[in-house]
Structures are given as C-alpha cells and as structure tokens.
Design a protein around this motif. Structure first.
Motif, mmCIF file in Angstrom:
data_model
loop_
_atom_site.group_PDB
_atom_site.id
_atom_site.type_symbol
_atom_site.label_atom_id
_atom_site.label_comp_id
_atom_site.label_asym_id
_atom_site.label_seq_id
_atom_site.Cartn_x
_atom_site.Cartn_y
_atom_site.Cartn_z
ATOM 1 N N GLY A 150 0.806 -1.210 0.000
ATOM 2 C CA GLY A 150 0.000 0.000 0.000
ATOM 3 C C GLY A 150 0.837 1.257 0.000
ATOM 4 O O GLY A 150 0.717 2.112 0.886
ATOM 5 N N ALA A 151 1.678 1.375 -0.999
ATOM 6 C CA ALA A 151 2.597 2.501 -1.087
ATOM 7 C C ALA A 151 2.751 2.896 -2.542
ATOM 8 O O ALA A 151 2.270 2.219 -3.454
ATOM 9 N N SER A 152 3.456 3.981 -2.773
ATOM 10 C CA SER A 152 3.845 4.330 -4.133
ATOM 11 C C SER A 152 5.199 3.692 -4.422
ATOM 12 O O SER A 152 5.971 3.422 -3.490
ATOM 13 N N PRO A 153 5.528 3.445 -5.692
ATOM 14 C CA PRO A 153 6.834 2.872 -6.002
ATOM 15 C C PRO A 153 7.994 3.703 -5.461
ATOM 16 O O PRO A 153 9.041 3.158 -5.094
ATOM 17 N N LEU A 154 7.821 5.012 -5.378
ATOM 18 C CA LEU A 154 8.892 5.872 -4.880
ATOM 19 C C LEU A 154 9.171 5.627 -3.404
ATOM 20 O O LEU A 154 10.287 5.881 -2.927
ATOM 21 N N GLU A 155 8.163 5.105 -2.668
ATOM 22 C CA GLU A 155 8.297 4.931 -1.225
ATOM 23 C C GLU A 155 8.902 3.594 -0.823
ATOM 24 O O GLU A 155 9.146 3.366 0.371
ATOM 25 N N VAL A 156 9.142 2.690 -1.779
ATOM 26 C CA VAL A 156 9.658 1.362 -1.448
ATOM 27 C C VAL A 156 10.945 1.089 -2.208
ATOM 28 O O VAL A 156 11.204 1.695 -3.258
ATOM 29 N N CYS A 157 11.724 0.161 -1.662
ATOM 30 C CA CYS A 157 12.960 -0.232 -2.345
ATOM 31 C C CYS A 157 13.387 -1.602 -1.856
ATOM 32 O O CYS A 157 13.386 -1.859 -0.643
ATOM 33 N N PRO A 158 13.761 -2.520 -2.763
ATOM 34 C CA PRO A 158 14.323 -3.803 -2.353
ATOM 35 C C PRO A 158 15.820 -3.658 -2.088
ATOM 36 O O PRO A 158 16.564 -3.138 -2.925
ATOM 37 N N MET A 159 16.268 -4.099 -0.921
ATOM 38 C CA MET A 159 17.693 -3.965 -0.599
ATOM 39 C C MET A 159 18.034 -4.741 0.671
ATOM 40 O O MET A 159 17.173 -4.957 1.524
ATOM 41 N N ASN A 160 19.254 -5.181 0.786
ATOM 42 C CA ASN A 160 19.810 -5.774 2.006
ATOM 43 C C ASN A 160 18.967 -6.927 2.552
ATOM 44 O O ASN A 160 18.292 -7.619 1.802
ATOM 45 N N THR A 161 19.049 -7.127 3.865
ATOM 46 C CA THR A 161 18.222 -8.098 4.565
ATOM 47 C C THR A 161 17.497 -7.379 5.698
ATOM 48 O O THR A 161 17.792 -6.221 6.010
ATOM 49 N N LEU A 162 16.551 -8.061 6.315
ATOM 50 C CA LEU A 162 15.589 -7.389 7.183
ATOM 51 C C LEU A 162 16.228 -6.624 8.338
ATOM 52 O O LEU A 162 15.983 -5.427 8.529
ATOM 53 N N THR A 163 17.030 -7.303 9.162
ATOM 54 C CA THR A 163 17.535 -6.633 10.356
ATOM 55 C C THR A 163 18.537 -5.551 9.993
ATOM 56 O O THR A 163 18.638 -4.534 10.694
ATOM 57 N N VAL A 164 19.267 -5.738 8.902
ATOM 58 C CA VAL A 164 20.143 -4.675 8.413
ATOM 59 C C VAL A 164 19.312 -3.432 8.112
ATOM 60 O O VAL A 164 19.645 -2.310 8.517
ATOM 61 N N ASN A 165 18.199 -3.626 7.427
ATOM 62 C CA ASN A 165 17.335 -2.488 7.091
ATOM 63 C C ASN A 165 16.703 -1.868 8.329
ATOM 64 O O ASN A 165 16.524 -0.643 8.392
ATOM 65 N N LEU A 166 16.358 -2.699 9.301
ATOM 66 C CA LEU A 166 15.797 -2.152 10.535
ATOM 67 C C LEU A 166 16.801 -1.223 11.205
ATOM 68 O O LEU A 166 16.460 -0.126 11.655
ATOM 69 N N HIS A 167 18.049 -1.645 11.253
ATOM 70 C CA HIS A 167 19.091 -0.795 11.825
ATOM 71 C C HIS A 167 19.244 0.503 11.025
ATOM 72 O O HIS A 167 19.331 1.594 11.598
ATOM 73 N N LEU A 168 19.289 0.384 9.706
ATOM 74 C CA LEU A 168 19.485 1.572 8.873
ATOM 75 C C LEU A 168 18.343 2.572 9.046
ATOM 76 O O LEU A 168 18.563 3.787 9.084
ATOM 77 N N LEU A 169 17.121 2.062 9.148
ATOM 78 C CA LEU A 169 15.983 2.951 9.316
ATOM 79 C C LEU A 169 15.954 3.568 10.714
ATOM 80 O O LEU A 169 15.544 4.725 10.888
ATOM 81 N N MET A 170 16.406 2.818 11.703
ATOM 82 C CA MET A 170 16.467 3.391 13.044
ATOM 83 C C MET A 170 17.534 4.475 13.149
ATOM 84 O O MET A 170 17.406 5.404 13.956
ATOM 85 N N VAL A 171 18.591 4.360 12.360
ATOM 86 C CA VAL A 171 19.576 5.445 12.300
ATOM 87 C C VAL A 171 18.889 6.756 11.926
ATOM 88 O O VAL A 171 19.200 7.827 12.468
ATOM 89 N N SER A 172 17.926 6.660 11.008
ATOM 90 C CA SER A 172 17.221 7.862 10.557
ATOM 91 C C SER A 172 16.084 8.274 11.489
ATOM 92 O O SER A 172 15.864 9.471 11.706
ATOM 93 N N PHE A 173 15.367 7.288 12.027
ATOM 94 C CA PHE A 173 14.087 7.616 12.663
ATOM 95 C C PHE A 173 14.045 7.437 14.178
ATOM 96 O O PHE A 173 13.048 7.810 14.799
ATOM 97 N N TYR A 174 15.089 6.884 14.770
ATOM 98 C CA TYR A 174 15.175 6.884 16.224
ATOM 99 C C TYR A 174 16.098 8.032 16.618
ATOM 100 O O TYR A 174 17.320 7.937 16.511
ATOM 101 N N LYS A 175 15.475 9.129 17.030
ATOM 102 C CA LYS A 175 16.229 10.350 17.321
ATOM 103 C C LYS A 175 15.932 10.817 18.749
ATOM 104 O O LYS A 175 15.158 11.753 18.963
ATOM 105 N N PRO A 176 16.538 10.129 19.727
ATOM 106 C CA PRO A 176 16.277 10.526 21.117
ATOM 107 C C PRO A 176 16.792 11.933 21.401
ATOM 108 O O PRO A 176 17.856 12.330 20.929
#
Length: 449
Positions: free
Chosen positions: A113-139
């Motif tokens: 339920g997204a636009s193609p611009l909002e998704v991307c195939p890459m890496n593996t799951l936990t690697v991506n979780l870490h990468l996204l938390m770098v951006s979105f976990y901002k204590p």
C-alpha cells in the motif's frame, strides 16, 4: 454441494470472497471449496517438497515460502546475462542491473500500500531495521524511549537493545514492552494505546511487528500509528510476517517507515532480499541521519564519483550497496505471481476462509477427543489475524508435531508447546487444511491408547 447452505465464491475484479459460510467437517466439503476457488490454479506455480515419493502438505509459509517454478527461469536469465554480458550487464540486456530494482518497486508497492517511490528492495531485514532506526530513532532530552510489543521476534529485540545502547541508554530504562493481560495470549489495542498515551512525553519511537510471529496476531497498525503520532513519536513496523500476508496501506495509514523480509509469504528463497518503506512526507527532511553509500547517491550523478553525499529521491536514497541481482531476481519471480493473483485482496479473501476453516476443524478435533487438546491462541476475529494459526498442544505436543511431519504435513514447532500452521492462499488448498486436521485427530487418538 448446496450453495445456499455452504456458500460460494464470488469473483469481482481482483476480489474473491465467500458468501455466508456454514462449514462441514468432510473431505467432500473441503474439495467443493477448492473447486469453487478461482485462485486454485496458483498452486501450480510452486514446487512442493517431497517425502517418500509424496508431496508435503506444506503449512510453513510463515517461516519460508515455497519455491516459485519461475524462480529457476529468472535466475538462469540473470546467470546468462552475467555469462554473456559480464560487466556490461549493468547497462545492457533486457533488464540492465543498474535499474533492475525499479521493476520490482512497481510490483512491491501494491503489496504494502505505497507508491513505487516509497519502497525499495535492498539488504536483509535486520540490516534495514538498523538503517531505518539510524534515521528515525532520534532521542532528545526526556524523549528517548522506544515502545514495542513484548515477545517480539528476537532479532527485533536485539536490534532495539543495541540501538538504545549505541545512544548511551540502558535498555531497562529506554525500552517499554507492552504485554498481554494475565491469562491472555494476545494484546488488546486499547492497552497498546493506553501505554503509548501514559508514556507519551518520553517516547521517541513506536516500533511494533505488523503480525506477531508467535501468536499470529495482526495488530491494528492504523490505530497504533495515530496514537504514536498524537504523542509526538515516530512510528515504524517490522512487517516480516505481514507483507504478502495481509492487506497493508502504509502510505494511507501515515506510517513513517517499515521493513520486511521477502522469503516468508513472498516466496523469494532462504535469506531473500528485504524491502523498505519510507513515507514520502520524509523525503524533504534534510535533518534525517543515514548511513550513506554509493548506491544511495543520486542516480544521474552517481558515476561522477564526487564527494558529498546527495541522496537519490525517495526510498532509493537509503540504499548503501549495489543491487543484489540474483536475490532480486528470485524476488521478482514471486512478485510476478502476486501480479497474476491480483495482488493482496483476492488472496486475503481466500486466506480468511482458509484460517476460519482450520480453526473450525481444530475445534471439531477437540469435540471428537472430548477435551480441549488443542487451544488456538491466534485471534478468533478475522480482522486480527493473517494466514497463521498458532495452536497450543496441551499434551504430547512435540510428539504430535513430529508425527505430522512423518506423515507429510509440515508446519512449525515453537517451544514449549505451540504448533504454527499457516495455510497460504497462494498455494494451499482447503483439502490441505482438512487432511491436516484429520491427521491431528488420528495421531492424538493413537497417543491416548
């Protein structure tokens, strides 16, 4: 079959549903459902493992999906490109590797339920979780906590623990886990929201699974997102057990980010490539941190090899390393099967009936045994579950599971006493479900002698 009594499939454009259904505990009834199933031919697109010359009844797609028959063909195509084009394969051939991920993005987007611009195939799951938390976990200041479900898959627990430690916090102080009420197995949405509201001033990130791996509960992602945003938190999801399983509306639900593996319900093969989602509202936010790499650099300028990272537009800007061509090819094969099936809605309609029939049959087994030998801990409400049905075996659980496998029924065992069965609508039949339950009854009776 009397359609007025048993119900029938109705097929509208990309929609498959049952009318009001009254189940029957007979092989003939199960077969009649299969005859009415307009998705039944999709089963022929997959390869089933064999034992003693017979195919398994495979009910373990929640752990690893079956191999699409097209997987070998698409993989051999890319091997051929490598053989014949070598390095020129990045820019030559029918699907140049440099842009190959864009073919997948168009097919991934409807699944989540997204636009193609909002998704991307890459890496593996936990690697991506870490990468996204770098951006979105901002204590910042007193807002440093992460709220999550108790009993999340260990990879999520470890990733979150390590992220909070990286920022200098003790997980005991920084992580809030929401647990089921005493005597219950699943979470109530009102309890999740209450916990978010009670700790709102301290929460930096709400991070849940979409579907819990152990119970099969599908969380109310929209409600959780609204609650998280209302207290000023970022909201993300691990969709390992949700993507390709349940209908998702990541963009419309205003979810900030998500990631998923593709080897469960999306059948991309063991260790298959992961996918990410980033809501387009974040694309212009230059304050977001990210661990950058060459492949995330703006595409048109990438080969100038200049200093100073400038991200490619959209989710592609979170890429680090170059396209993983072979894993991507296997994912492509499966995504094409989703396209043939009409993506998620037809599959979801069948899935709800498959799981309802399985739960009905488990209750019939208990009735025949005169006791509750098998307790379903997956939510009874269709809206609260996906394709997985988790069952506590109150006695002889491990032996029952082993006997199921010995008789060509392959599900999944979780300590100490849970059998997970996942009838996947893409390739499982109602007869599969009936035969599994019939065998559960037979084995249970034999163990009681």
């Amino acid at each position: 079959m009397d359609n007025k009594k048993a119900g029938k499939f109705i097929y509208l454009p990309f929609l498959l549903i049952f009318e009001t259904m009254k189940f029957e505990n007979t092989l003939a009834f199960a077969q009649s459902l299969d005859q009415a199933d307009l998705l039944s031919d999709r089963r022929n697109d997959f390869l089933f493992p064999q034992q003693n010359g017979k195919p398994f009844i495979y009910l373990c797609g929640n752990s690893l999906g079956l191999q699409p028959k097209a997987a070998r063909e698409v993989l051999e195509l890319q091997l051929s490109n490598w053989e014949n084009l070598a390095v020129e394969g990045w820019f030559e051939g029918s699907s140049p590797w440099m842009f190959y991920h864009k073919e997948l993005k168009k097919l991934m987007a409807p699944i989540v339920g997204a636009s193609p611009l909002e998704v991307c195939p890459m890496n593996t799951l936990t690697v991506n979780l870490h990468l996204l938390m770098v951006s979105f976990y901002k204590p910042a200041g007193s807002r440093f906590k992460i709220i999550m479900e108790a009993g999340a898959f260990p990879s999520d627990q470890y990733a979150i623990e390590s992220q909070v430690r990286f920022h200098g916090f003790d997980p005991k102080d920084a992580i809030i886990e929401v647990s089921p009420r005493a005597g219950e197995y699943t979470l109530r949405t009102e309890d999740i929201i209450a916990e978010i509201e009670a700790n709102g001033a301290e929460i930096a990130l709400v991070l849940f699974g979409g579907v819990n791996y152990f119970t099969g509960q599908w969380f109310d992602m929209e409600a959780i997102t609204k609650a998280g945003h209302a207290v000023g938190a970022i909201v993300g999801f691990d969709l390992a057990h949700a993507a390709g399983n349940v209908p998702l509306k990541l963009h419309d639900w205003n979810i900030d980010f998500a990631c998923w593996c593709s080897y469960k319900y999306q059948n991309s093969g063991p260790g298959g490539i992961s996918g990410i989602f980033v809501h387009d509202k974040h694309f212009g936010d230059t304050t977001l941190n990210r661990f950058a790499g060459w492949w995330g650099y703006q595409e048109q300028q990438r080969f100038k090899m200049e200093k100073g990272f400038v991200p490619e537009a959209g989710a592609d800007g979170w890429q680090i390393s170059c396209t993983q061509v072979m894993p991507m090819a296997l994912y492509h094969a499966s995504l094409l099967n989703f396209e043939k099936a009409g993506f998620i809605e037809p599959l979801r309609a069948k899935s709800k009936t498959l799981t309802s029939y399985l739960i009905y049959l488990v209750n019939e087994v208990n009735s025949s045994l005169g006791e509750e030998q098998f307790k379903v801990i997956t939510p009874a409400e269709e809206k609260d579950r996906g394709a997985q049905v988790s069952i506590i075996a109150k006695q002889d659980g491990k032996e029952i599971f082993q006997q199921l496998v010995a008789h060509n029924v392959l599900g999944d065992w979780r300590e100490p006493n849970v059998i997970r069965l996942s009838p996947v609508p893409m390739y499982n039949s109602f007869e599969d479900v009936f035969l599994c339950a019939e065998l559960m009854l037979k084995i249970s009776k034999e163990l009681r002698r």
